[in-house]
Scaffold this motif. Structure first.
Motif, PDB file in Angstrom:
ATOM      1  N   ASP A 107       0.836  -1.209   0.000  1.00 51.50           N
ATOM      2  CA  ASP A 107       0.000   0.000   0.000  1.00 51.50           C
ATOM      3  C   ASP A 107       0.869   1.258   0.000  1.00 51.50           C
ATOM      4  OD1 ASP A 107      -2.340  -1.523   0.029  1.00 51.50           O
ATOM      5  OD2 ASP A 107      -2.558  -1.393   2.214  1.00 51.50           O
ATOM      6  N   ILE A 108       1.933   1.228   0.794  1.00 50.31           N
ATOM      7  CA  ILE A 108       2.869   2.362   0.838  1.00 50.31           C
ATOM      8  C   ILE A 108       3.507   2.558  -0.528  1.00 50.31           C
ATOM      9  CG2 ILE A 108       5.080   3.154   1.792  1.00 50.31           C
ATOM     10  CD1 ILE A 108       4.243   1.712   4.425  1.00 50.31           C
ATOM     11  N   TYR A 109       3.957   1.463  -1.119  1.00 50.58           N
ATOM     12  CA  TYR A 109       4.599   1.512  -2.434  1.00 50.58           C
ATOM     13  C   TYR A 109       3.643   2.115  -3.468  1.00 50.58           C
ATOM     14  CZ  TYR A 109       7.469   0.024  -6.369  1.00 50.58           C
ATOM     15  OH  TYR A 109       8.258   0.008  -7.492  1.00 50.58           O
ATOM     16  N   LEU A 110       2.432   1.609  -3.495  1.00 49.31           N
ATOM     17  CA  LEU A 110       1.434   2.069  -4.470  1.00 49.31           C
ATOM     18  C   LEU A 110       1.170   3.570  -4.325  1.00 49.31           C
ATOM     19  CD1 LEU A 110      -1.622   0.201  -5.654  1.00 49.31           C
ATOM     20  CD2 LEU A 110      -2.009   2.442  -4.702  1.00 49.31           C
ATOM     21  N   ALA A 111       0.948   4.025  -3.102  1.00 51.66           N
ATOM     22  CA  ALA A 111       0.660   5.448  -2.879  1.00 51.66           C
ATOM     23  C   ALA A 111       1.846   6.322  -3.254  1.00 51.66           C
ATOM     24  CB  ALA A 111       0.269   5.677  -1.423  1.00 51.66           C
ATOM     25  N   ALA A 112       3.044   5.897  -2.868  1.00 54.44           N
ATOM     26  CA  ALA A 112       4.240   6.692  -3.170  1.00 54.44           C
ATOM     27  C   ALA A 112       4.515   6.715  -4.671  1.00 54.44           C
ATOM     28  CB  ALA A 112       5.445   6.133  -2.416  1.00 54.44           C
ATOM     29  N   ASP A 119       2.813  11.566 -10.532  1.00 48.09           N
ATOM     30  CA  ASP A 119       2.215  12.889 -10.779  1.00 48.09           C
ATOM     31  C   ASP A 119       3.237  14.006 -10.590  1.00 48.09           C
ATOM     32  OD1 ASP A 119      -0.225  11.694 -11.295  1.00 48.09           O
ATOM     33  OD2 ASP A 119      -0.994  12.024  -9.266  1.00 48.09           O
ATOM     34  N   GLU A 120       4.022  13.913  -9.517  1.00 49.15           N
ATOM     35  CA  GLU A 120       4.955  14.979  -9.177  1.00 49.15           C
ATOM     36  C   GLU A 120       6.070  15.145 -10.204  1.00 49.15           C
ATOM     37  OE1 GLU A 120       7.998  16.259  -5.590  1.00 49.15           O
ATOM     38  OE2 GLU A 120       6.451  14.774  -5.193  1.00 49.15           O
ATOM     39  N   TYR A 121       6.559  14.051 -10.769  1.00 53.09           N
ATOM     40  CA  TYR A 121       7.686  14.108 -11.694  1.00 53.09           C
ATOM     41  C   TYR A 121       7.263  13.965 -13.149  1.00 53.09           C
ATOM     42  CZ  TYR A 121      10.419  13.927  -7.480  1.00 53.09           C
ATOM     43  OH  TYR A 121      10.960  14.224  -6.253  1.00 53.09           O
ATOM     44  N   GLN A 122       6.082  14.432 -13.441  1.00 47.80           N
ATOM     45  CA  GLN A 122       5.542  14.391 -14.795  1.00 47.80           C
ATOM     46  C   GLN A 122       6.431  15.183 -15.752  1.00 47.80           C
ATOM     47  OE1 GLN A 122       1.394  15.322 -14.864  1.00 47.80           O
ATOM     48  NE2 GLN A 122       1.485  16.172 -16.894  1.00 47.80           N
ATOM     49  N   ASP A 123       6.871  16.347 -15.296  1.00 50.15           N
ATOM     50  CA  ASP A 123       7.694  17.231 -16.127  1.00 50.15           C
ATOM     51  C   ASP A 123       9.159  16.813 -16.041  1.00 50.15           C
ATOM     52  OD1 ASP A 123       8.904  19.320 -17.469  1.00 50.15           O
ATOM     53  OD2 ASP A 123       7.905  20.889 -16.309  1.00 50.15           O
ATOM     54  N   ARG A 176      10.281   8.961 -16.106  1.00 44.36           N
ATOM     55  CA  ARG A 176       9.266   9.224 -15.085  1.00 44.36           C
ATOM     56  C   ARG A 176       9.007   7.950 -14.275  1.00 44.36           C
ATOM     57  NH1 ARG A 176       3.301  11.182 -17.011  1.00 44.36           N
ATOM     58  NH2 ARG A 176       2.389  11.631 -14.976  1.00 44.36           N
ATOM     59  N   GLU A 177       8.949   6.825 -14.958  1.00 38.67           N
ATOM     60  CA  GLU A 177       8.688   5.557 -14.282  1.00 38.67           C
ATOM     61  C   GLU A 177       9.845   5.155 -13.363  1.00 38.67           C
ATOM     62  OE1 GLU A 177       7.143   1.057 -15.251  1.00 38.67           O
ATOM     63  OE2 GLU A 177       7.635   2.378 -16.920  1.00 38.67           O
ATOM     64  N   GLU A 178      11.077   5.332 -13.824  1.00 39.79           N
ATOM     65  CA  GLU A 178      12.241   5.006 -12.985  1.00 39.79           C
ATOM     66  C   GLU A 178      12.230   5.824 -11.702  1.00 39.79           C
ATOM     67  OE1 GLU A 178      15.968   3.881 -15.847  1.00 39.79           O
ATOM     68  OE2 GLU A 178      15.149   5.906 -16.057  1.00 39.79           O
ATOM     69  N   VAL A 179      11.970   7.096 -11.824  1.00 39.04           N
ATOM     70  CA  VAL A 179      11.947   7.971 -10.658  1.00 39.04           C
ATOM     71  C   VAL A 179      10.820   7.548  -9.705  1.00 39.04           C
ATOM     72  CG1 VAL A 179      11.519  10.334  -9.875  1.00 39.04           C
ATOM     73  CG2 VAL A 179      12.999   9.918 -11.837  1.00 39.04           C
ATOM     74  N   ALA A 180       9.663   7.248 -10.242  1.00 34.68           N
ATOM     75  CA  ALA A 180       8.534   6.857  -9.398  1.00 34.68           C
ATOM     76  C   ALA A 180       8.829   5.563  -8.641  1.00 34.68           C
ATOM     77  CB  ALA A 180       7.270   6.725 -10.239  1.00 34.68           C
TER      78      ALA A 180
END
Length: 76
Positions: free
Chosen positions: A23-28, A34-38, A48-52
């Protein structure tokens, strides 16, 4: 590609983490997605996926640790 629920998480997450850590992983992950979209918000050439994924693992590691039994346990 944000995740809708735990069942959609990658196998390397669902096969090793307990439910609460998932659950923590999913939320983070979803928040970082969203935050690192740009691209300007990310360092280097990471996607973006690597950072997430990195943010999600860091969030899990702030609350859980891998024990000597190779299982993840809540930090005390």
């Amino acid at each position: 590609m944000p995740y809708n629920d735990r069942s959609s998480l990658p196998d390397n997450v669902t096969n090793v983490l307990p439910a609460h850590a998932q659950d923590i992983y999913l939320a983070a992950f979803n928040s970082a997605w969203d935050e690192y979209q740009d691209k300007k918000e990310r360092r280097g050439d990471e996607s973006r996926e690597e950072v997430a994924h990195k943010v999600a693992w860091a969030a899990v590691k702030s609350k859980y640790e891998k024990g000597d039994d190779d299982k993840w346990h809540p930090k005390k």
